[in-house]
Motif scaffolding. Structure first.
Motif, mmCIF file in Angstrom:
data_model
loop_
_atom_site.group_PDB
_atom_site.id
_atom_site.type_symbol
_atom_site.label_atom_id
_atom_site.label_comp_id
_atom_site.label_asym_id
_atom_site.label_seq_id
_atom_site.Cartn_x
_atom_site.Cartn_y
_atom_site.Cartn_z
ATOM 1 N N LEU A 8 7.591 16.445 9.703
ATOM 2 C CA LEU A 8 8.446 15.453 9.055
ATOM 3 C C LEU A 8 7.591 14.334 8.468
ATOM 4 N N PRO A 9 7.913 13.914 7.258
ATOM 5 C CA PRO A 9 7.137 12.816 6.653
ATOM 6 C C PRO A 9 7.230 11.548 7.499
ATOM 7 N N GLY A 10 6.081 10.848 7.572
ATOM 8 C CA GLY A 10 6.055 9.625 8.365
ATOM 9 C C GLY A 10 6.984 8.575 7.791
ATOM 10 N N ARG A 11 7.716 7.950 8.570
ATOM 11 C CA ARG A 11 8.646 6.920 8.131
ATOM 12 C C ARG A 11 7.917 5.596 7.943
ATOM 13 N N VAL A 12 8.243 4.920 6.831
ATOM 14 C CA VAL A 12 7.645 3.618 6.554
ATOM 15 C C VAL A 12 8.281 2.583 7.471
ATOM 16 N N PRO A 13 7.470 1.795 8.154
ATOM 17 C CA PRO A 13 8.046 0.791 9.055
ATOM 18 C C PRO A 13 8.934 -0.193 8.302
ATOM 19 N N GLY A 14 9.893 -0.724 8.987
ATOM 20 C CA GLY A 14 10.812 -1.666 8.357
ATOM 21 C C GLY A 14 10.126 -2.911 7.842
ATOM 22 N N TRP A 15 9.148 -3.422 8.597
ATOM 23 C CA TRP A 15 8.459 -4.635 8.156
ATOM 24 C C TRP A 15 7.694 -4.407 6.858
ATOM 25 N N ALA A 16 7.192 -3.182 6.661
ATOM 26 C CA ALA A 16 6.455 -2.886 5.428
ATOM 27 C C ALA A 16 7.397 -2.888 4.232
ATOM 28 N N LYS A 17 8.617 -2.362 4.418
ATOM 29 C CA LYS A 17 9.587 -2.388 3.324
ATOM 30 C C LYS A 17 9.948 -3.818 2.938
ATOM 31 N N ILE A 18 10.139 -4.665 3.948
ATOM 32 C CA ILE A 18 10.495 -6.059 3.678
ATOM 33 C C ILE A 18 9.361 -6.773 2.952
ATOM 34 N N LEU A 19 8.129 -6.541 3.410
ATOM 35 C CA LEU A 19 6.975 -7.181 2.791
ATOM 36 C C LEU A 19 6.812 -6.738 1.335
ATOM 37 N N THR A 20 7.025 -5.435 1.095
ATOM 38 C CA THR A 20 6.915 -4.919 -0.273
ATOM 39 C C THR A 20 7.974 -5.534 -1.174
ATOM 40 N N ALA A 21 9.190 -5.645 -0.658
ATOM 41 C CA ALA A 21 10.264 -6.231 -1.455
ATOM 42 C C ALA A 21 9.972 -7.689 -1.798
ATOM 43 N N VAL A 22 9.437 -8.448 -0.836
ATOM 44 C CA VAL A 22 9.112 -9.851 -1.078
ATOM 45 C C VAL A 22 8.029 -9.980 -2.134
ATOM 46 N N VAL A 23 6.997 -9.119 -2.058
ATOM 47 C CA VAL A 23 5.910 -9.158 -3.037
ATOM 48 C C VAL A 23 6.431 -8.854 -4.434
ATOM 49 N N VAL A 24 7.313 -7.852 -4.546
ATOM 50 C CA VAL A 24 7.859 -7.486 -5.851
ATOM 51 C C VAL A 24 8.684 -8.625 -6.438
ATOM 52 N N VAL A 25 9.528 -9.254 -5.590
ATOM 53 C CA VAL A 25 10.360 -10.360 -6.067
ATOM 54 C C VAL A 25 9.502 -11.522 -6.538
ATOM 55 N N LEU A 26 8.459 -11.857 -5.762
ATOM 56 C CA LEU A 26 7.581 -12.951 -6.151
ATOM 57 C C LEU A 26 6.835 -12.636 -7.436
ATOM 58 N N ALA A 27 6.422 -11.394 -7.600
ATOM 59 C CA ALA A 27 5.718 -10.999 -8.819
ATOM 60 C C ALA A 27 6.626 -11.125 -10.040
ATOM 61 N N VAL A 28 7.888 -10.706 -9.889
ATOM 62 C CA VAL A 28 8.831 -10.810 -10.992
ATOM 63 C C VAL A 28 9.102 -12.267 -11.343
ATOM 64 N N LEU A 29 9.276 -13.107 -10.314
ATOM 65 C CA LEU A 29 9.523 -14.521 -10.564
ATOM 66 C C LEU A 29 8.328 -15.173 -11.254
ATOM 67 N N PHE A 30 7.119 -14.842 -10.781
ATOM 68 C CA PHE A 30 5.917 -15.424 -11.366
ATOM 69 C C PHE A 30 5.751 -14.998 -12.817
ATOM 70 N N ALA A 31 5.972 -13.722 -13.074
ATOM 71 C CA ALA A 31 5.846 -13.225 -14.448
ATOM 72 C C ALA A 31 6.914 -13.830 -15.345
ATOM 73 N N GLY A 32 8.115 -13.991 -14.811
ATOM 74 C CA GLY A 32 9.192 -14.583 -15.604
ATOM 75 C C GLY A 32 8.914 -16.022 -15.962
ATOM 76 N N ILE A 33 8.305 -16.764 -15.038
ATOM 77 C CA ILE A 33 7.983 -18.167 -15.319
ATOM 78 C C ILE A 33 6.886 -18.269 -16.361
ATOM 79 N N ARG A 34 5.803 -17.471 -16.198
ATOM 80 C CA ARG A 34 4.667 -17.560 -17.110
ATOM 81 C C ARG A 34 4.981 -17.003 -18.484
ATOM 82 N N LEU A 35 5.774 -15.970 -18.543
ATOM 83 C CA LEU A 35 6.096 -15.347 -19.824
ATOM 84 C C LEU A 35 7.361 -15.907 -20.445
ATOM 85 N N SER A 36 8.044 -16.809 -19.739
ATOM 86 C CA SER A 36 9.288 -17.402 -20.243
ATOM 87 C C SER A 36 10.328 -16.334 -20.564
ATOM 88 N N VAL A 37 10.364 -15.286 -19.743
ATOM 89 C CA VAL A 37 11.343 -14.226 -19.961
ATOM 90 C C VAL A 37 12.691 -14.619 -19.389
#
Length: 220
Positions: A8-37
């Motif tokens: 069975l494929p190894g399951r991604v820990p819950g904390w890793a999913k949360i951390l990844t989601a936070v990084v993605v959200v911050l990246a989108v916010l940062f790009a939106g601010i700098r690019l004025s999107v």
């Protein structure tokens, strides 16, 4: 017969999913601010400005012997466009529309007067002065009255601003505005007005000292 057991494929820990989601959200916010999107993101977190500059240091003092006789106020609209070969402007290219306002002083250098340039009769009632022609000072751009009307940048230029220490620099258009203001000052009658004002100032000063005849001329 035996059936192979699939791992069975190894399951991604819950904390890793949360951390990844936070990084993605911050990246989108940062790009939106700098690019004025995304409009309004710049004011989402709020910003505060703190002036931590050190005291200004006096480096030198220079004596000024020139008489600033006239000042011209100028305004120029700079339309600066930079293109890249074989790439459309939407991908790589910039265009800035900038309104530059500044001043240019016209002055007469009284420090260049020699002994033969000032003649006074024995009765001290007549004076003849020969002055150098008026010259133009360095154009000074007024930051309070200068501003960018619009800025258009290609996708690659917007992406490059993410890694730039000075994004959206207006240095190029400011230099161009100063150059145009200086050229306009040379074509104006600013030096003629400066010489006329200098003549009026000297005539009024010498007449107040008792001179009845004052002759002022200009030449290099």
């Amino acid at each position: 017969m035996t059936t192979p057991i699939r791992r069975l494929p190894g399951r991604v820990p819950g904390w890793a999913k949360i951390l990844t989601a936070v990084v993605v959200v911050l990246a989108v916010l940062f790009a939106g601010i700098r690019l004025s999107v995304l409009p309004g993101l710049k004011d989402l977190f709020g910003t505060e400005t703190h002036d931590r500059s050190g005291p200004a240091l006096l480096e030198s003092i220079q004596d000024i012997s020139r008489y600033d006789a006239a000042t011209g106020n100028f305004q120029v609209v700079v339309d600066l466009e930079k293109d890249t070969r074989f790439l459309p402007d939407a991908i790589r290219g910039t265009r800035t529309l900038y309104v530059g306002a500044g001043t240019v002083d016209a002055y007469v250098d009284l420090g260049k007067l020699g002994k033969d340039d000032v003649q006074v009769d024995e009765d001290r009632t007549s004076a003849t002065l020969r002055l150098p022609h008026a010259r133009l000072g360095t154009p000074a751009l007024d930051p309070e009255r200068s501003y960018a009307v619009s800025k258009e940048r290609g996708l690659l230029d917007r992406f490059g601003d993410l890694f730039s220490d000075n994004p959206n620099s207006e240095q190029a258009v400011q230099k161009l505005a100063v150059r145009h203001i200086g050229a306009a000052a040379k074509e104006s009658e600013l030096t003629t007005r400066a010489e006329s004002n200098t003549t009026g100032m000297l005539e009024g000063l010498l007449r107040s000292l008792g001179f009845t005849k004052v002759d002022v001329s200009y030449g290099d």
